[in-house]
Design a protein around this motif. Structure first.
Motif, PDB file in Angstrom:
ATOM      1  N   ARG A 209       0.852  -1.194   0.000  1.00 60.81           N
ATOM      2  CA  ARG A 209       0.000   0.000   0.000  1.00 60.81           C
ATOM      3  C   ARG A 209       0.884   1.239   0.000  1.00 60.81           C
ATOM      4  N   ASP A 210       0.379   2.301  -0.615  1.00 64.26           N
ATOM      5  CA  ASP A 210       1.049   3.584  -0.460  1.00 64.26           C
ATOM      6  C   ASP A 210       1.212   3.874   1.026  1.00 64.26           C
ATOM      7  N   PHE A 211       2.418   4.253   1.413  1.00 64.14           N
ATOM      8  CA  PHE A 211       2.759   4.712   2.774  1.00 64.14           C
ATOM      9  C   PHE A 211       2.832   3.598   3.830  1.00 64.14           C
ATOM     10  N   GLU A 212       2.617   2.327   3.471  1.00 61.15           N
ATOM     11  CA  GLU A 212       2.533   1.264   4.478  1.00 61.15           C
ATOM     12  C   GLU A 212       3.539   0.156   4.209  1.00 61.15           C
ATOM     13  N   GLU A 213       3.773  -0.688   5.228  1.00 57.77           N
ATOM     14  CA  GLU A 213       4.661  -1.832   5.100  1.00 57.77           C
ATOM     15  C   GLU A 213       4.002  -2.941   4.278  1.00 57.77           C
ATOM     16  N   LYS A 214       4.832  -3.750   3.635  1.00 57.62           N
ATOM     17  CA  LYS A 214       4.347  -4.887   2.856  1.00 57.62           C
ATOM     18  C   LYS A 214       3.858  -5.998   3.781  1.00 57.62           C
ATOM     19  N   ILE A 215       2.782  -6.676   3.369  1.00 55.20           N
ATOM     20  CA  ILE A 215       2.246  -7.828   4.096  1.00 55.20           C
ATOM     21  C   ILE A 215       2.302  -9.029   3.171  1.00 55.20           C
ATOM     22  N   GLU A 216       2.795 -10.185   3.689  1.00 51.37           N
ATOM     23  CA  GLU A 216       2.897 -11.405   2.880  1.00 51.37           C
ATOM     24  C   GLU A 216       2.365 -12.590   3.671  1.00 51.37           C
ATOM     25  N   GLY A 217       1.906 -13.623   2.956  1.00 51.51           N
ATOM     26  CA  GLY A 217       1.429 -14.810   3.643  1.00 51.51           C
ATOM     27  C   GLY A 217       1.033 -15.901   2.676  1.00 51.51           C
ATOM     28  N   THR A 218       0.593 -17.035   3.217  1.00 42.86           N
ATOM     29  CA  THR A 218       0.098 -18.166   2.429  1.00 42.86           C
ATOM     30  C   THR A 218      -1.157 -18.722   3.098  1.00 42.86           C
ATOM     31  N   VAL A 219      -2.040 -19.307   2.286  1.00 46.73           N
ATOM     32  CA  VAL A 219      -3.228 -19.983   2.800  1.00 46.73           C
ATOM     33  C   VAL A 219      -3.476 -21.228   1.956  1.00 46.73           C
ATOM     34  N   ASP A 220      -4.262 -22.144   2.506  1.00 46.31           N
ATOM     35  CA  ASP A 220      -4.643 -23.368   1.801  1.00 46.31           C
ATOM     36  C   ASP A 220      -5.426 -23.010   0.536  1.00 46.31           C
ATOM     37  N   GLY A 221      -5.118 -23.674  -0.573  1.00 51.38           N
ATOM     38  CA  GLY A 221      -5.766 -23.359  -1.842  1.00 51.38           C
ATOM     39  C   GLY A 221      -6.701 -24.428  -2.350  1.00 51.38           C
ATOM     40  N   ARG A 222      -7.009 -25.438  -1.500  1.00 52.76           N
ATOM     41  CA  ARG A 222      -7.726 -26.607  -2.018  1.00 52.76           C
ATOM     42  C   ARG A 222      -9.194 -26.349  -2.361  1.00 52.76           C
ATOM     43  N   ASN A 223      -9.775 -25.277  -1.825  1.00 54.04           N
ATOM     44  CA  ASN A 223     -11.152 -24.973  -2.248  1.00 54.04           C
ATOM     45  C   ASN A 223     -11.200 -23.970  -3.403  1.00 54.04           C
ATOM     46  N   GLY A 224     -10.017 -23.532  -3.863  1.00 59.88           N
ATOM     47  CA  GLY A 224      -9.943 -22.685  -5.055  1.00 59.88           C
ATOM     48  C   GLY A 224     -10.279 -21.229  -4.846  1.00 59.88           C
ATOM     49  N   THR A 225     -10.497 -20.805  -3.600  1.00 62.24           N
ATOM     50  CA  THR A 225     -10.817 -19.406  -3.336  1.00 62.24           C
ATOM     51  C   THR A 225      -9.964 -18.862  -2.199  1.00 62.24           C
ATOM     52  N   ILE A 226      -9.790 -17.574  -2.210  1.00 62.88           N
ATOM     53  CA  ILE A 226      -9.073 -16.878  -1.144  1.00 62.88           C
ATOM     54  C   ILE A 226      -9.702 -15.497  -0.967  1.00 62.88           C
ATOM     55  N   THR A 227      -9.869 -15.081   0.274  1.00 61.47           N
ATOM     56  CA  THR A 227     -10.368 -13.740   0.576  1.00 61.47           C
ATOM     57  C   THR A 227      -9.282 -12.959   1.285  1.00 61.47           C
ATOM     58  N   LEU A 228      -8.971 -11.793   0.753  1.00 61.34           N
ATOM     59  CA  LEU A 228      -7.940 -10.926   1.323  1.00 61.34           C
ATOM     60  C   LEU A 228      -8.569  -9.601   1.717  1.00 61.34           C
ATOM     61  N   GLU A 229      -8.039  -9.009   2.771  1.00 62.59           N
ATOM     62  CA  GLU A 229      -8.561  -7.734   3.258  1.00 62.59           C
ATOM     63  C   GLU A 229      -7.418  -6.757   3.513  1.00 62.59           C
ATOM     64  N   THR A 230      -7.704  -5.490   3.293  1.00 63.01           N
ATOM     65  CA  THR A 230      -6.756  -4.443   3.657  1.00 63.01           C
ATOM     66  C   THR A 230      -7.532  -3.148   3.855  1.00 63.01           C
ATOM     67  N   VAL A 231      -6.818  -2.086   4.180  1.00 53.69           N
ATOM     68  CA  VAL A 231      -7.441  -0.783   4.382  1.00 53.69           C
ATOM     69  C   VAL A 231      -6.407   0.285   4.068  1.00 53.69           C
ATOM     70  N   MET A 232      -6.847   1.403   3.536  1.00 54.21           N
ATOM     71  CA  MET A 232      -5.960   2.533   3.286  1.00 54.21           C
ATOM     72  C   MET A 232      -6.186   3.577   4.377  1.00 54.21           C
ATOM     73  N   ASN A 233      -5.113   3.962   5.035  1.00 57.90           N
ATOM     74  CA  ASN A 233      -5.203   4.980   6.078  1.00 57.90           C
ATOM     75  C   ASN A 233      -5.045   6.397   5.540  1.00 57.90           C
ATOM     76  N   LYS A 234      -4.533   6.492   4.312  1.00 61.48           N
ATOM     77  CA  LYS A 234      -4.409   7.770   3.627  1.00 61.48           C
ATOM     78  C   LYS A 234      -4.899   7.566   2.198  1.00 61.48           C
ATOM     79  N   PRO A 235      -5.279   8.638   1.483  1.00 61.00           N
ATOM     80  CA  PRO A 235      -5.659   8.479   0.078  1.00 61.00           C
ATOM     81  C   PRO A 235      -4.530   7.844  -0.731  1.00 61.00           C
TER      82      PRO A 235
END
Length: 392
Positions: free
Chosen positions: A47-73
């Protein structure tokens, strides 16, 4: 088996979030429109102005939901990959690269406008108009696939050390037609031949070099005289010595030449993507007869972005001279309507910079953005969204 790719849905229009609002990405791995699975998904969120976030999740159901938020425009940039049981990318599978923006209508450039900016561009205009649009090479080209068009390999005299060089096509039938200049992206390549029904097209190469030569000719130039042109800080410290100066003037001279053609109907349109969008924009501010600037994934937008914590590619490295060619500064001189397209995963031409450019354009304008589009790729099911402020 078909190509594997991701399909994305967000919980809001991807560029209409507010700061502090949760941005949710529902991603599904697909093949020919149908959900498939993998062993693991890996993801990166920048994100602009923020630290990078990385990770892994199980992929066996073929879907993944990711969330984030912007604290500045600004923008979030999300990357997701499908991996096999060994942690390697799934065979024949494209990554997801997309993004979401918060309060994008407030984005403004971080690149300072130089004190002598207007003087510099006025001097470029004078240099441009000091040389008549005189042809110094004009060779007819026969193409069986275009029997209804006249096609010419053309060179035009221009300020600087190189001419304008490209192919002009026009319908053989009598009449007057709108005229387009098409501009190339970054690289050392010839202009292609392009024909359009009921239109004149002048497609120029970026360097004024020969067209139609063997591939080895262009490879040699790319490895010698034109190696890394325009990309180093030293090349751009002085705007008068930057490679981009005469690239811009050649782009404008090509537009001026079309004004002289007897079958031109008064409608002049400039078109290009990436470096081609830079050329088209620079030419549009130097040639008052331009009626429409039609560009996509524009390069050189907010080149100083890294200094304030915004995401941008590292090339070309910022210098004070580069600010003269930054489209977020050039935007104030645009006098014609603008059509624009951007990729929400394109970090060769990052969305924050593109929106800073768009917001600085003083004329009528419209833009569309594409989710899961990077610079040279978009997903088979990539979705397009309209920018809902301001439009034609």
């Amino acid at each position: 088996m078909g190509k594997k790719y991701f399909f994305c849905k967000t919980n809001n229009h991807p560029i209409e979030y507010k700061t502090g609002e949760k941005m949710i990405y529902d991603l599904e791995l697909r093949e020919e429109g149908k959900k498939i699975s993998c062993h693991t998904f890996s993801y990166t969120i920048e994100r602009d102005f923020e630290e990078k976030i990385e990770g892994t999740v199980d992929g066996r159901n073929g879907t993944i939901t990711l969330e984030t938020v912007m604290n500045k425009p600004g923008f979030a940039h999300v990357i997701c990959r499908a991996l096999d049981e060994n942690g390697n990318r799934l065979d024949d599978c494209d990554d997801f690269e997309g993004g979401t923006g918060a309060e994008v209508e407030t984005l403004r450039t971080s690149t300072p406008k130089p004190e002598r900016f207007s003087e510099f561009w006025e001097n470029c205009r004078k240099e441009l108009y000091s040389v008549d649009t005189e042809t110094i090479g004009y060779k007819e080209v026969e193409k069986e696939e275009y029997p209804d068009f006249n096609i010419y390999d053309v060179k035009i005299k221009c300020a600087g050390s190189m001419p304008v060089s490209g192919y002009i096509s026009a319908p053989k039938k009598e009449g007057k037609y709108p005229a387009y200049v098409f501009y190339k992206g970054y690289g050392v390549v010839p202009a292609p031949i392009s024909c359009k029904q009921d239109a004149i097209i002048f497609y120029i190469n970026a360097h004024g070099i020969e067209n139609g030569r063997p591939e080895e000719y262009y490879k040699k130039l790319a490895q010698t005289k034109l190696k890394n042109y325009g990309l180093t800080k030293e090349q751009n410290e002085d705007p008068d010595k930057s490679y981009f100066k005469y690239m811009a003037i050649r782009a404008a001279q090509a537009a001026r030449f079309l004004l002289t053609l007897p079958n031109y109907n008064g409608e002049l349109i400039l078109h290009g993507g990436s470096q081609g969008a830079f050329q088209a924009t620079a030419a549009s501010v130097l040639v008052p007869e331009v009626k429409l600037l039609d560009i996509y994934i524009p390069w050189l937008c907010d080149t100083n972005a890294n200094s304030v914590g915004r995401l941008r590619s590292c090339a070309p490295e910022y210098s004070d001279g580069l600010a003269f060619y930054d489209l977020t500064n050039i935007a104030s001189m645009i006098h014609c309507p603008v059509k624009l397209m951007a990729g929400l995963g394109d970090y060769t031409c990052p969305p924050t910079g593109v929106f800073s450019f768009y917001n600085a354009i003083p004329t009528k304008k419209e833009m569309r953005v594409i989710q899961n589009k990077i610079h040279l790729y978009q997903s088979p099911e990539a979705e397009e969204f309209k920018v809902n402020y301001p439009v034609f």
